[in-house]
Design an enzyme around this catalytic site. Structure first.
Site, PDB file in Angstrom:
ATOM      1  N   ASP A  13       0.738  -0.880   0.175  1.00 23.48           N
ATOM      2  CA  ASP A  13       0.312   0.139  -0.423  1.00 23.48           C
ATOM      3  C   ASP A  13       0.999   1.043  -0.195  1.00 23.48           C
ATOM      4  OD1 ASP A  13      -2.329   1.451  -0.036  1.00 23.48           O
ATOM      5  OD2 ASP A  13      -2.649   1.380   2.468  1.00 23.48           O
ATOM      6  N   LYS A  35      -1.756  -8.368  -0.845  1.00 22.15           N
ATOM      7  CA  LYS A  35      -2.566  -7.497  -0.510  1.00 22.15           C
ATOM      8  C   LYS A  35      -2.747  -5.867  -1.853  1.00 22.15           C
ATOM      9  CE  LYS A  35      -4.132  -4.221   2.593  1.00 22.15           C
ATOM     10  NZ  LYS A  35      -3.544  -3.547   1.910  1.00 22.15           N
ATOM     11  N   ASP A  62      -7.448  -4.396  -2.081  1.00 21.59           N
ATOM     12  CA  ASP A  62      -8.243  -3.956  -0.976  1.00 21.59           C
ATOM     13  C   ASP A  62      -8.547  -2.340  -2.057  1.00 21.59           C
ATOM     14  OD1 ASP A  62      -9.657  -3.534   1.866  1.00 21.59           O
ATOM     15  OD2 ASP A  62      -7.737  -3.115   2.723  1.00 21.59           O
ATOM     16  N   LYS A  64     -12.337  -1.380  -1.078  1.00 24.03           N
ATOM     17  CA  LYS A  64     -13.447  -0.919  -0.217  1.00 24.03           C
ATOM     18  C   LYS A  64     -13.913  -0.395  -1.054  1.00 24.03           C
ATOM     19  CE  LYS A  64     -10.720  -0.536   3.868  1.00 24.03           C
ATOM     20  NZ  LYS A  64      -9.089  -0.834   3.034  1.00 24.03           N
ATOM     21  N   ASP A  67     -19.875   2.746  -4.262  1.00 29.41           N
ATOM     22  CA  ASP A  67     -21.022   3.419  -5.935  1.00 29.41           C
ATOM     23  C   ASP A  67     -22.166   2.818  -6.448  1.00 29.41           C
ATOM     24  OD1 ASP A  67     -21.242   5.377  -8.199  1.00 29.41           O
ATOM     25  OD2 ASP A  67     -18.923   5.501  -7.832  1.00 29.41           O
ATOM     26  N   ILE A  68     -22.719   3.117  -7.209  1.00 28.23           N
ATOM     27  CA  ILE A  68     -24.370   3.229  -7.112  1.00 28.23           C
ATOM     28  C   ILE A  68     -24.137   1.707  -7.887  1.00 28.23           C
ATOM     29  CG2 ILE A  68     -24.848   5.319  -7.463  1.00 28.23           C
ATOM     30  CD1 ILE A  68     -24.861   5.103  -9.996  1.00 28.23           C
ATOM     31  N   THR A  71     -22.620   1.252 -11.418  1.00 29.30           N
ATOM     32  CA  THR A  71     -21.289   1.306 -11.311  1.00 29.30           C
ATOM     33  C   THR A  71     -20.359   0.607 -11.014  1.00 29.30           C
ATOM     34  OG1 THR A  71     -21.010   3.887 -11.232  1.00 29.30           O
ATOM     35  CG2 THR A  71     -19.384   3.376 -10.831  1.00 29.30           C
TER      36      THR A  71
END
Length: 113
Positions: A13, A35, A62, A64, A67-68, A71
């Site tokens: 990350d 990850k 990862d 997360k 949205d609608i 999408t």
């Protein structure tokens, strides 16, 4: 020291994709599961995940996602092309349902957070 390399997941990350690539190279024979977090993913993470899958690595995205419905369905469908192992989405029931609808790779696990 002996550990089960199939159960170990190393988190990548970093905002520097080259740093993440360096970690993967250094751990190549020791780790098979990574990850990829949001900071790494937005710095060419799609191609990075694709490269790692070609090397036989397992991938946990990862992201997360939230949205609608349309999408989420379209995004998860596109991410399914990577044949990733795990994907995180927001725990809202409509988001989880949309993610399950969108996945083309039924082996990919959708994790709600």
């Amino acid at each position: 020291m002996h550990f089960n390399t199939k159960k170990l997941i190393v988190a990548l990350d970093s905002e520097e994709i080259d740093y993440s690539r360096k970690i993967v190279t250094q751990l190549d024979s020791l780790v098979s599961f990574y990850k990829i977090g949001l900071r790494t993913f937005v710095t060419d993470g799609y191609n990075f995940a694709s490269e790692m899958k070609k090397k036989g690595k397992r991938i946990f995205l990862d992201l997360k996602l939230f949205d609608i419905r349309s999408t989420i369905v379209e995004t998860v469908a596109k991410l399914s092309d990577l044949e990733i192992d795990f994907l995180t989405v927001h725990g809202d029931p409509s988001v989880v349902e949309a993610a399950v609808m969108g996945r083309k790779n039924k082996e990919m696990k959708i994790l709600a957070v």
